[in-house]
Design an enzyme around this catalytic site. Structure first.
Site, PDB file in Angstrom:
ATOM      1  N   ARG A  16      11.136 -23.492  -9.743  1.00  0.00           N
ATOM      2  CA  ARG A  16      11.024 -24.029 -11.102  1.00  0.00           C
ATOM      3  C   ARG A  16      10.480 -23.010 -12.118  1.00  0.00           C
ATOM      4  O   ARG A  16      10.468 -23.267 -13.311  1.00  0.00           O
ATOM      5  CB  ARG A  16      10.150 -25.286 -11.100  1.00  0.00           C
ATOM      6  CG  ARG A  16      10.933 -26.498 -10.603  1.00  0.00           C
ATOM      7  CD  ARG A  16      10.213 -27.773 -10.926  1.00  0.00           C
ATOM      8  NE  ARG A  16       9.088 -27.986 -10.023  1.00  0.00           N
ATOM      9  CZ  ARG A  16       7.976 -28.617 -10.368  1.00  0.00           C
ATOM     10  NH1 ARG A  16       7.817 -29.083 -11.581  1.00  0.00           N
ATOM     11  NH2 ARG A  16       7.008 -28.794  -9.486  1.00  0.00           N
ATOM     12  N   THR A  85       5.778 -25.223   5.105  1.00  0.00           N
ATOM     13  CA  THR A  85       4.401 -24.731   5.205  1.00  0.00           C
ATOM     14  C   THR A  85       3.967 -24.556   6.661  1.00  0.00           C
ATOM     15  O   THR A  85       3.182 -23.653   6.973  1.00  0.00           O
ATOM     16  CB  THR A  85       3.440 -25.696   4.498  1.00  0.00           C
ATOM     17  OG1 THR A  85       3.712 -27.038   4.943  1.00  0.00           O
ATOM     18  CG2 THR A  85       3.598 -25.645   2.982  1.00  0.00           C
ATOM     19  N   ASN A 177      -3.434 -34.565  -0.777  1.00  0.00           N
ATOM     20  CA  ASN A 177      -3.752 -33.348  -0.042  1.00  0.00           C
ATOM     21  C   ASN A 177      -3.605 -32.146  -0.965  1.00  0.00           C
ATOM     22  O   ASN A 177      -2.576 -31.970  -1.609  1.00  0.00           O
ATOM     23  CB  ASN A 177      -2.756 -33.237   1.134  1.00  0.00           C
ATOM     24  CG  ASN A 177      -2.778 -31.868   1.789  1.00  0.00           C
ATOM     25  OD1 ASN A 177      -3.819 -31.231   1.881  1.00  0.00           O
ATOM     26  ND2 ASN A 177      -1.609 -31.427   2.261  1.00  0.00           N
TER      27      ASN A 177
HETATM   28  C1  UD1 Z   1       2.402 -29.051   0.054  1.00  0.00           C
HETATM   29  C2  UD1 Z   1       1.928 -30.094   1.050  1.00  0.00           C
HETATM   30  C3  UD1 Z   1       1.467 -31.347   0.295  1.00  0.00           C
HETATM   31  C4  UD1 Z   1       0.393 -30.980  -0.704  1.00  0.00           C
HETATM   32  C5  UD1 Z   1       0.884 -29.861  -1.615  1.00  0.00           C
HETATM   33  C6  UD1 Z   1      -0.256 -29.390  -2.465  1.00  0.00           C
HETATM   34  C7  UD1 Z   1       3.272 -29.755   3.045  1.00  0.00           C
HETATM   35  C8  UD1 Z   1       4.404 -30.235   3.844  1.00  0.00           C
HETATM   36  N1  UD1 Z   1       3.005 -30.431   1.941  1.00  0.00           N
HETATM   37  O1  UD1 Z   1       3.535 -29.568  -0.594  1.00  0.00           O
HETATM   38  O2  UD1 Z   1       0.956 -32.301   1.201  1.00  0.00           O
HETATM   39  O3  UD1 Z   1       0.055 -32.124  -1.466  1.00  0.00           O
HETATM   40  O4  UD1 Z   1       1.360 -28.753  -0.852  1.00  0.00           O
HETATM   41  O5  UD1 Z   1       0.220 -28.421  -3.358  1.00  0.00           O
HETATM   42  O6  UD1 Z   1       2.606 -28.818   3.424  1.00  0.00           O
HETATM   43  N2  UD1 Z   1       5.227 -21.758   1.384  1.00  0.00           N
HETATM   44  C9  UD1 Z   1       5.581 -20.686   2.174  1.00  0.00           C
HETATM   45  N3  UD1 Z   1       6.627 -20.791   3.019  1.00  0.00           N
HETATM   46  C10 UD1 Z   1       7.363 -21.927   3.121  1.00  0.00           C
HETATM   47  C11 UD1 Z   1       6.998 -23.025   2.326  1.00  0.00           C
HETATM   48  C12 UD1 Z   1       5.925 -22.912   1.458  1.00  0.00           C
HETATM   49  O7  UD1 Z   1       4.939 -19.629   2.114  1.00  0.00           O
HETATM   50  O8  UD1 Z   1       8.285 -21.947   3.922  1.00  0.00           O
HETATM   51  C13 UD1 Z   1       4.107 -21.628   0.464  1.00  0.00           C
HETATM   52  C14 UD1 Z   1       4.556 -21.704  -0.977  1.00  0.00           C
HETATM   53  O9  UD1 Z   1       4.823 -20.405  -1.480  1.00  0.00           O
HETATM   54  C15 UD1 Z   1       3.376 -22.339  -1.668  1.00  0.00           C
HETATM   55  C16 UD1 Z   1       2.725 -23.202  -0.581  1.00  0.00           C
HETATM   56  O10 UD1 Z   1       3.232 -22.721   0.635  1.00  0.00           O
HETATM   57  O11 UD1 Z   1       2.425 -21.388  -2.072  1.00  0.00           O
HETATM   58  C17 UD1 Z   1       3.029 -24.673  -0.757  1.00  0.00           C
HETATM   59  O12 UD1 Z   1       4.408 -24.867  -0.681  1.00  0.00           O
HETATM   60  P1  UD1 Z   1       5.119 -25.969  -1.544  1.00  0.00           P
HETATM   61  O13 UD1 Z   1       6.548 -25.933  -1.264  1.00  0.00           O
HETATM   62  O14 UD1 Z   1       4.668 -25.850  -2.948  1.00  0.00           O
HETATM   63  O15 UD1 Z   1       4.485 -27.290  -0.884  1.00  0.00           O
HETATM   64  P2  UD1 Z   1       4.607 -28.728  -1.462  1.00  0.00           P
HETATM   65  O16 UD1 Z   1       5.937 -29.256  -1.138  1.00  0.00           O
HETATM   66  O17 UD1 Z   1       4.177 -28.719  -2.874  1.00  0.00           O
END
Ligand code: UD1
Ligand code: CA
Length: 476
Positions: A16, A85, A177
């Site tokens: 985004r 994550t 969370n």
């Molecule tokens: C995640 C949490 C959610 C929480 C939220 C808070 C999970 C499944 N969900 O959701 O419960 O409320 O964060 O912000 O964990 N990232 C990686 N590799 C990946 C995926 C993500 O490095 O494969 C990193 C992203 O760069 C980011 C962070 O992890 O910094 C969170 O990822 P994001 O996709 O924003 O998680 P949410 O779906 O928002």
């Protein structure tokens, strides 16, 4: 053996943001947001601190390393495909020694507001409750797309359910969370092995470790933080701008509390690690960036861009100063419209006036260049006056050369100093002189062309253009 390690998830692109750049590289408060997120974690001195990188992995790693040049605890793990994550945490674990037996702190690279104080309090609560799994929860009026915290009738956490996978009833829960966890290493290794992508997004969810812990009848601490703003993530340019304004406001408030006057806080852009002394007055449209340090009783009139500068007490920066990587000693007066480039060092009581550019120029106590000069690669003594239009000719197109000027010199207007060249002390340079070789102490130096006057020449000249009036007298 260290008892704390950390993993920062920073592999995502941040769709985004609509950017070519990885989200964590976007700047907040004058630096990439990843560095802010890392600094909070570094305060707990984890070993190692592993950053999980993916999008623009090399750039992200480079910036992280450059931000903490003295840290020996940094590790980087590459997540080639962003599959959630949970999978990111698995990648992070590859950088943590298999015999590490302490706790692992997990956070995100896009949590730039998280404070060391909050992380410290979280860790204390985690230890005090003697659980193996803790996470930080906050309550939001609008829980939006965050994972919901599910508790049983006695208030114990049973799971975290993503908004997309939640029932209508679960979606009404406002406790969410934040994505910050402390987990005992052995349990984390096992739980990550058990993750499966059976959810709405087909991803490996780190949040599933909570339900895994519950299934093993382990106690889980859902630690409620008071200040939800610390957990605001950045997902769009709009959120970036909002957060920038919040950081700026907080910095400005801190400065004003410490005795700094901001004529218009709305246009004061000051990085949050800048130090400013009491009774300093900052006018409108001023940016002070980097590791700048400004003394007491300084007056910055307005419209200034200052980066990595140190400015002594009682200096006066008149309208329109651009300065970087330089030192301005006490009681100096700079501008209006002055350009102090890297390596400018003013000993104090100096004056750099309008349309003067300095670069790698050292000026001794009380020396002045008040108008229209270029001083590059120059070492100038104390009590010397650089007249209007003086230029150091420091560059022959291949190399730069140094100009040395002693103490108490009077360098007349429109003088060129062809470097390398040296003026002794107490030298008096007549205006319009081109200096090409060393001038001994106490000398007058001049290279005047003899002046010639031709009486009546102008009238003769006009006569040769009979009937026409030259452009410069037309309107007169
Ligand atoms: C995640 C949490 C959610 C929480 C939220 C808070 C999970 C499944 N969900 O959701 O419960 O409320 O964060 O912000 O964990 N990232 C990686 N590799 C990946 C995926 C993500 O490095 O494969 C990193 C992203 O760069 C980011 C962070 O992890 O910094 C969170 O990822 P994001 O996709 O924003 O998680 P949410 O779906 O928002
Ligand atoms: Ca997010």
């Amino acid at each position: 053996m260290p008892d704390l390690a950390a993993i920062i998830l920073a592999a995502g692109l941040g769709t985004r943001m609509r950017s070519e750049r990885a989200k964590v590289l976007h700047e907040l408060g004058g630096e990439p947001m990843l560095l802010r997120a890392m600094r909070a974690v570094q305060a707990l001195a984890p070993t190692p601190l592993c950053v999980v990188v993916g999008h623009q992995a090399r750039e992200v790693e480079g910036i992280a390393r450059a931000g903490f040049p003295d840290s020996t605890n940094l590790e980087f793990a590459l997540q080639t495909e962003q599959r959630g994550t949970g999978q990111a945490a698995r990648c992070g674990m590859t950088a943590i020694p298999p015999d590490f037996a302490g706790d692992i702190l997990i956070t995100y690279g896009d949590l730039p507001m998280l404070s060391p104080a909050t992380l410290t309090a979280f860790r204390a609560a985690h230890r005090a409750s003697a659980v193996k799994v803790s996470f930080i929860a906050v309550t939001l009026e609008d829980p939006a797309a965050y994972g919901r915290v599910i508790r049983d009738s006695s208030g114990d956490v049973t799971a975290i359910v993503e908004a997309r996978d939640a029932t209508l009833e679960q979606r009404a829960i406002t406790e969410i969370n934040t994505g910050v966890y402390l987990v005992e290493a052995a349990f984390l290794r096992e739980a990550l092995e058990q993750l499966a992508p059976n959810n709405a997004q087909g991803e490996y969810y780190l949040t599933d470790i909570i339900a895994i812990a519950r299934a093993r009848r382990m106690r889980i601490l859902g630690w409620c933080a008071d200040d939800a703003t610390e957990f605001a993530g950045v997902n769009s340019r709009e959120e970036l701008a909002t957060m920038e304004a919040e950081i700026r406001n907080a910095t400005n408030r801190k400065l004003m509390t410490a005795g700094v006057t901001l004529i218009d806080p709305a246009t004061a852009y000051i990085a949050d690690n800048v130090e400013i002394g009491a009774d300093t007055v900052i006018g409108p449209n001023v940016q002070i960036l980097g590791a700048s340090k400004i003394g007491c009783g300084v007056r910055i009139e307005g419209t200034a861009w200052l980066s990595n500068v140190t400015i002594g007490d009682r200096c006066h920066l008149k309208l329109g100063v651009r300065a970087e990587e330089c030192h301005i000693g006490d009681d100096s007066e700079i501008g209006p419209f002055a350009h102090l480039r890297a390596g400018t060092e003013l000993a104090g009581h100096n004056r750099i006036g309008n349309f003067v550019e300095t670069k790698k120029a050292r000026l001794g106590l009380g020396s002045k260049a008040s108008h229209l000069s270029y001083l590059g690669d120059a070492v100038i003594g104390a009590g010397t006056n650089i007249g209007c239009g003086v230029i150091t000719v420091n560059y022959d197109g291949y190399d730069k050369f140094v100009t040395e000027i002693g103490d108490h010199c009077m360098v007349g207007c429109d003088t060129q100093l062809v470097a390398p060249v040296k003026l002794g002390n107490d030298v008096y340079v007549a205006s319009g002189t081109t200096i090409v070789r060393e001038v001994p102490d106490g000398s007058l130096v001049l290279s005047h062309h003899p002046q010639r006057d031709k009486a009546g020449w102008t009238a003769e000249f006009h006569k040769r253009h009979a009937g026409r009036r030259p452009w410069w007298v037309e309107k007169g």
